[in-house]
Design an enzyme around this catalytic site. Structure first.
Site, PDB file in Angstrom:
ATOM      1  N   LYS A 129      42.881  28.744  36.927  1.00 33.73           N
ATOM      2  CA  LYS A 129      43.681  29.721  37.671  1.00 33.73           C
ATOM      3  C   LYS A 129      43.553  29.396  39.151  1.00 33.73           C
ATOM      4  CE  LYS A 129      43.311  33.761  34.714  1.00 33.73           C
ATOM      5  NZ  LYS A 129      42.908  35.165  34.762  1.00 33.73           N
ATOM      6  N   HIS A 186      42.477  32.083  44.753  1.00 41.59           N
ATOM      7  CA  HIS A 186      43.370  32.909  45.580  1.00 41.59           C
ATOM      8  C   HIS A 186      42.640  33.487  46.809  1.00 41.59           C
ATOM      9  CE1 HIS A 186      41.525  36.431  43.853  1.00 41.59           C
ATOM     10  NE2 HIS A 186      41.895  36.086  42.629  1.00 41.59           N
ATOM     11  N   HIS A 228      39.341  35.151  46.381  1.00 38.43           N
ATOM     12  CA  HIS A 228      38.204  34.239  46.235  1.00 38.43           C
ATOM     13  C   HIS A 228      37.798  33.666  47.587  1.00 38.43           C
ATOM     14  CE1 HIS A 228      39.836  33.861  41.979  1.00 38.43           C
ATOM     15  NE2 HIS A 228      38.686  34.480  41.870  1.00 38.43           N
TER      16      HIS A 228
HETATM   17  N1  ARG Z   1      35.476  35.331  38.371  1.00 38.13           N
HETATM   18  C1  ARG Z   1      35.540  36.673  38.847  1.00 38.13           C
HETATM   19  C2  ARG Z   1      36.897  36.925  39.493  1.00 38.13           C
HETATM   20  O1  ARG Z   1      37.601  36.003  39.822  1.00 38.13           O
HETATM   21  C3  ARG Z   1      34.464  37.001  39.821  1.00 38.13           C
HETATM   22  C4  ARG Z   1      33.060  36.910  39.296  1.00 38.13           C
HETATM   23  C5  ARG Z   1      32.087  37.691  40.108  1.00 38.13           C
HETATM   24  N2  ARG Z   1      30.734  37.573  39.682  1.00 38.13           N
HETATM   25  C6  ARG Z   1      30.205  38.168  38.595  1.00 38.13           C
HETATM   26  N3  ARG Z   1      28.952  37.951  38.315  1.00 38.13           N
HETATM   27  N4  ARG Z   1      30.924  38.958  37.836  1.00 38.13           N
HETATM   28  O2  ARG Z   1      37.269  38.054  39.687  1.00 38.13           O
END
Ligand code: ARG
Length: 486
Positions: free
Chosen positions: A48, A51, A54
């Site tokens: 993905k 964005h 992030h």
């Molecule tokens: N991959 C997730 C997202 O893009 C964020 C992860 C954050 N960290 C965690 N331990 N949940 O929204």
């Protein structure tokens, strides 16, 4: 903290001697000695787009990482990659159906996103396809070779693309253990929760019921795990392996409920209270471009790569008429620094509308403005050709209002950094740097630094030197470099 001086001579003396003791390290501290902090940040999702949410996580997490380190905490930066979950079931299904129609190798994220959008559409129309997708993920968890192979390929290609962003930002991580890392560590979580008696059946799924909020789903109807289960396994792992005093999670506030649930269920894992007390969601507001909210599913996202490149080329354009060397290098530091600073300059929970032109305004409250003041201070020092010794400074020469304003701020540098860490709020530092840069600008406009009177000149040069160092240290802590010239 309340610090005030009724006696400005004492202030000047104090700042000069403290500064002289530390020089480039001025502002550091030992308050973190012996304490472990885990910062979970960036965490884009495989296949993905990376964005701007992030980006914000990467920048805020990175700044916190640096500040905690500067305060002597033992910090572990974790990139908890979204490399697992039902979306891979969908992608695998889409890939199976239309894989050869897309050039995944040369443009992985774009092409995989197209597949993802297409399969999502189909899932909406066809329950059976959706069911296949769910099963694919279950197969992936059960280590089906075909699913694992495709998944690994997506992961590798995506990471290569994310790395381009990290290279531009200068981001590094101590651990890349993403969600998939916990695939063999969730069983333990399920067993502990079973024993606790709190894991109950609900509409075919297994959940932990919680007070005043939705239940936390641990296992879906088809037995596959969830994002929350993986986070619970990660808490166990981090408690055991990092013995953390604080574990921060830097994501947008869209995940507030998720972390509330996970932190609540974590209390059932049988770990020391120290750990569950140390869990903290460092939530930030949504970033919107002027066009509106970005969504992967709808496909109207902006790529962070493009955004950073655009910022750099705009700076190149601005500087095209200036007579300086290494314009490309400078434009990179300024263009990227502008985006980074803009991501940090407001209270993190506030929603933000990203406007590149505003971020690049050299006269606004921006990264480039502070870089510019830094460069200006540098060129004063360069022209003078020397930095006077602190012991030789006559404190009487720094009693004017403009100088005292600056000294007051320099005095507060360390406590500013400490409150950044206490509140996990980098905007405290950006605000501070803007104030310091502005007060130096006022001083510079009102006072000639080079003077016939050597005593006056030395005092002002030393002040300039301190401001330059503090601004540079501050920018570096935020993840921003200072160019030689601008
Ligand atoms: N991959 C997730 C997202 O893009 C964020 C992860 C954050 N960290 C965690 N331990 N949940 O929204």
């Amino acid at each position: 903290y309340i610090n005030f001086y009724t006696n400005s001579t004492a202030l000047v003396k104090d700042v000069l001697s403290q500064y002289n003791e530390k020089k480039e390290k001025y502002g550091d501290s030992e308050i973190g000695k012996g304490k472990n902090v885990v910062i979970d940040y960036s965490a884009p999702n495989i296949a993905k787009p990376f964005h701007i949410g992030h980006l914000r996580s990467t920048v805020i997490g990175g700044a916190l990482y640096n500040v905690y380190k500067f305060l002597d905490f033992n910090v572990t930066g974790v990139n908890h990659l979204g490399d697992y979950g039902t979306q891979f079931g969908k992608l695998i299904e889409g890939y199976k159906m239309w894989g050869d129609e897309y050039d995944i190798d040369s443009n992985p994220i774009d092409e995989l996103t197209k597949i993802y959008i297409r399969i999502n559409e189909l899932c909406k129309q066809d329950e059976n396809v959706l069911e296949n997708c769910r099963n694919n993920f279950k197969k992936l968890e059960d280590k089906d070779p075909y699913c694992v192979e495709i998944w690994e390929r997506f992961r590798k290609l995506s990471l290569k693309e994310f790395q381009r962003v990290y290279d531009m930002l200068g981001s590094t991580f101590d651990s890349w253990n993403g969600e998939s890392f916990y695939s063999d560590k969730m069983q333990e979580v399920v067993e502990i929760l079973e024993k606790s008696g709190r894991l109950v059946e609900s509409e075919g799924a297994r959940v932990v019921e919680l007070e005043n909020m939705a239940p936390c789903i641990i296992e879906k109807t088809n037995g596959s795990t969830t994002y929350a289960t993986r986070d619970l396994a990660a808490i166990l792992y981090r408690a055991r392996n990092y013995n953390f005093d604080k574990a921060l999670y830097v994501t947008s506030y869209e995940q507030v409920l998720h972390f509330k649930q996970v932190f609540e269920v974590a209390k059932l894992l049988g770990i020391d209270k120290k750990y569950t007390d140390g869990l903290e969601h460092v939530a930030f507001g949504m970033v919107r471009l002027k066009e509106g909210k970005m969504s992967t599913r709808k496909g109207n996202f902006v790529k962070v790569n493009d955004l950073l490149n655009e910022s750099v080329s705009k700076v190149e354009e601005i500087m095209s008429t200036r007579d300086i060397e290494n314009k490309k290098e400078i434009a990179k530091k300024v263009g990227i620094g502008a985006v980074v600073f803009n991501n940090l300059c407001e209270n993190r929970v506030k929603d933000q509308v990203f406007d590149l032109n505003q971020a690049l305004n050299f006269n606004g409250e921006t990264g480039p403005y502070i870089q510019y003041i830094c460069v200006r201070a540098n060129s004063v020092l360069e022209k003078a050709g020397y930095i006077p010794a602190a012991e030789d400074i006559d404190t009487k020469e720094l009693q004017g209002e403009d100088a005292i304003n600056i000294l007051n701020l320099i005095y507060k540098f360390q406590e500013t950094l400490i409150s950044v860490a206490e509140k996990d709020e980098p905007s405290i530092l950006t605000r501070y740097l803007i104030d310091l840069a502005k007060s130096f600008s006022v001083f510079y406009n009102n006072n000639k630094i080079m003077s016939d009177d050597k005593k006056v000149q030395d005092a002002r040069l030393y002040l300039t030197y301190m401001v330059r160092t503090v601004l540079e240290t501050g920018l570096n802590l935020l993840g921003i470099e200072v160019p030689e010239k601008m």
